[in-house]
Design an enzyme around this catalytic site. Structure first.
Site, mmCIF file in Angstrom:
data_model
loop_
_atom_site.group_PDB
_atom_site.id
_atom_site.type_symbol
_atom_site.label_atom_id
_atom_site.label_comp_id
_atom_site.label_asym_id
_atom_site.label_seq_id
_atom_site.Cartn_x
_atom_site.Cartn_y
_atom_site.Cartn_z
ATOM 1 N N LYS A 1 -4.571 -10.292 -4.637
ATOM 2 C CA LYS A 1 -4.661 -9.706 -3.427
ATOM 3 C C LYS A 1 -3.386 -8.757 -2.881
ATOM 4 O O LYS A 1 -3.710 -8.028 -1.896
ATOM 5 C CB LYS A 1 -5.123 -10.751 -2.394
ATOM 6 C CG LYS A 1 -6.381 -11.337 -2.574
ATOM 7 C CD LYS A 1 -6.910 -12.054 -1.634
ATOM 8 C CE LYS A 1 -8.549 -12.672 -1.836
ATOM 9 N NZ LYS A 1 -8.274 -13.708 -2.990
HETATM 10 C C1 LIG Z 1 -9.764 -14.053 -3.305
HETATM 11 C C2 LIG Z 1 -9.515 -14.584 -4.756
HETATM 12 C C3 LIG Z 1 -10.584 -14.463 -5.683
HETATM 13 C C4 LIG Z 1 -11.951 -14.161 -5.173
HETATM 14 O O1 LIG Z 1 -11.878 -12.818 -4.939
HETATM 15 P P1 LIG Z 1 -13.174 -12.051 -4.044
HETATM 16 O O2 LIG Z 1 -12.800 -10.808 -3.872
HETATM 17 O O3 LIG Z 1 -13.397 -12.880 -2.984
HETATM 18 O O4 LIG Z 1 -14.469 -12.152 -5.143
HETATM 19 C C5 LIG Z 1 -10.442 -15.032 -6.929
HETATM 20 N N1 LIG Z 1 -9.248 -15.596 -7.389
HETATM 21 C C6 LIG Z 1 -8.335 -15.369 -6.723
HETATM 22 C C7 LIG Z 1 -7.177 -16.087 -7.120
HETATM 23 C C8 LIG Z 1 -8.219 -15.219 -5.448
HETATM 24 O O5 LIG Z 1 -7.302 -15.106 -4.576
#
Ligand SMILES: *Cc1c(COP(=O)(O)O)cnc(C)c1O
Length: 469
Positions: free
Chosen positions: A113
């Protein structure tokens, strides 16, 4: 480039407007009026670019109300060796048999993210500065969004962050990472509920238009188009690194929750990036896998949402899914509205008539990975390659295995580093995950968090009292 809504009732808006808005005024999600198409020649011309320059090229396609030189300054401020201190910003790490990880977790919070959020922090500050405006970011997190947002927005002019998280449902490392921030513009609020209830409170407050405008509420949740756009960049990056010739195809496997990450892959594919398959991996909370198997989308209640060992995927309702459904329904906003009306009335909608298109037209396939799969995969990859992977990445490695094809690189998005999920790593291989040097003292730092009942009124009062006048 103008933006429209999946529900069809939003006047065309500029990037900077939808950036600050969150949900579209008609309750839908913002999307470009049409997607730019990338030719094979253009793709080839991008091979030599570094990450920040590639980001400028691609984000520039979605953003025409920020001058190019300024945009370039923002992408270089977001994507540089200080923010992503590894040897490479986004390394490809081969696991053998044509499978590679795409290392998206080299940033400050060790999760993918950061890739989008670091850009968001820069572009927020830029646009707010230009407009002499301020913004209160209200968000919900099951772990990684919150910390990525806070690390991207800490100390940024004009921005205050109110971040809701489910009390007791994040890993120790995630809690330490978020709650140890002492910046005055960061407010951590732990609610006694699950992630979806936190999300509901965000929706309720953002839907209270008077409150929203009075307190200048904005969002950094994955519904924010700027995040999707920033994520599109690394699908191109991965392709550029894994191929050597025009038209060569790759598949991507994506650990999925809110459907934000894989949606960016869908966008890249629609733009013409040669992606064969988009392999969607869920954990035991398999609402999305069920959809791609049956065509029926049936979100679950908070009480039916399991707390798993890949907690950032413990999501029972995928907030970005509407953008994909919009494409599935040939961009017919009326049909999208009908689906979401069905959802309200019956708790589900049925697109099984379109099932044959999911893979043939859009490349989507899906699979589930369980706690045992996760442990076995972490152990196997560690044994075979010496690389430690985190539980979310392990879910995608597990699901990807069924779709490996000769001659087509399988790129698995590494959505977090194992250090964040020490408990599960210990269980899988009998030893803890190494924690990067600069994060070793994190657990010992004092924490700053408000624990509250999961009640919209309580949260509203807190924001009233703590939002800058
Ligand atoms: C947010 C997240 C996900 C899921 O991603 P999305 O965009 O919500 O589908 C998967 N793995 C990790 C480590 C995350 O932080």
């Amino acid at each position: 480039m103008k933006y429209r809504s999946t529900r069809g009732a939003m006047a065309p808006m500029d990037f900077s407007d939808i950036l600050l808005e969150g949900l579209a005024p008609d309750g839908g999600l913002a999307l470009p009026a049409s997607l730019p198409k990338i030719s094979a020649e253009t793709l080839e011309s991008w091979r030599a670019l570094d990450y920040a320059d590639l980001a400028t090229e691609i984000l520039g396609l979605f953003i025409d109300d920020i001058p190019r030189a300024d945009l370039s300054r923002l992408t270089h401020a977001a994507y540089n060796a200080e923010v992503f201190p590894g040897a490479q910003m986004v390394p490809l790490k081969p696991l053998g048999k044509g499978v590679s990880l795409v290392g998206l977790s080299e940033g400050p919070t060790l999760a993918f993210k950061d890739m989008a959020m670091q850009f968001l922090g820069q572009v927020f500050e830029y646009v707010l500065d230009k407009r002499q405006a301020s913004l209160n970011i209200l968000g919900a997190t099951s772990g990684d969004t919150g910390s990525a947002a806070e690390y991207a927005l800490r100390g940024k002019r004009g921005v205050t962050v109110f971040m809701l998280s489910p009390h007791g449902r994040m890993s120790e490392f995630q809690r330490a990472q978020m709650y140890s921030l002492q910046d005055g513009n960061i407010h951590n609020i732990a609610l006694k509920g699950v992630f979806d209830e936190c999300q509901d409170i965000v929706k309720a407050l953002a839907g209270d238009l008077e409150f929203k405008s009075r307190y200048h509420l904005g969002a950094v949740n994955s519904i924010n188009w700027a995040r999707i756009a920033a994520q599109v960049v690394y699908y191109f990056w991965g392709w550029l690194r894994a191929t050597t010739a025009p038209g060569q195809r790759v598949s991507y496997a994506v650990p999925s929750g809110n459907f934000g990450n894989i949606l960016a892959g869908h966008v890249a594919r629609q733009m013409g990036l040669p992606i064969r398959r988009l392999v969607l991996a869920t954990n035991e909370n398999n609402v999305l896998e069920e959809f791609f198997r049956t065509g029926i989308y049936r979100p679950r209640s908070a009480s039916d949402t399991h707390a798993t060992s890949s907690p950032s995927m413990d999501i029972s309702r995928a907030s970005n899914f509407e953008r994909f459904v919009f494409d599935l329904l040939d961009q017919d906003a009326g049909q999208v509205r009908d689906c979401w009306k069905q959802l309200e009335i019956k708790g589900e909608f049925d697109l099984s008539r379109l099932l044959p298109l999911f893979e043939s037209r859009y490349g989507f396939v899906a699979g589930v990975s369980t706690h045992q799969d996760r442990l076995a995969t972490i152990k196997k990859v560690f044994g075979e390659t010496g690389l430690l992977i985190d539980p979310h990445t392990a879910d995608a490695v597990k699901v990807a295995a069924a779709y490996i094809e000769e001659g087509i690189p399988m790129l698995v998005l590494e959505t977090a580093l194992p250090a964040k999920f020490g408990e599960t790593i210990q269980e899988a291989i009998g030893q803890p995950a190494p924690v990067p040097e600069h994060l070793r003292e994190l657990a010992a730092l004092p924490q700053r968090v408000q624990v509250m009942d999961c009640d919209v009124h309580v949260v509203r009062d807190y924001i009233r009292q703590h939002a800058p006048a």
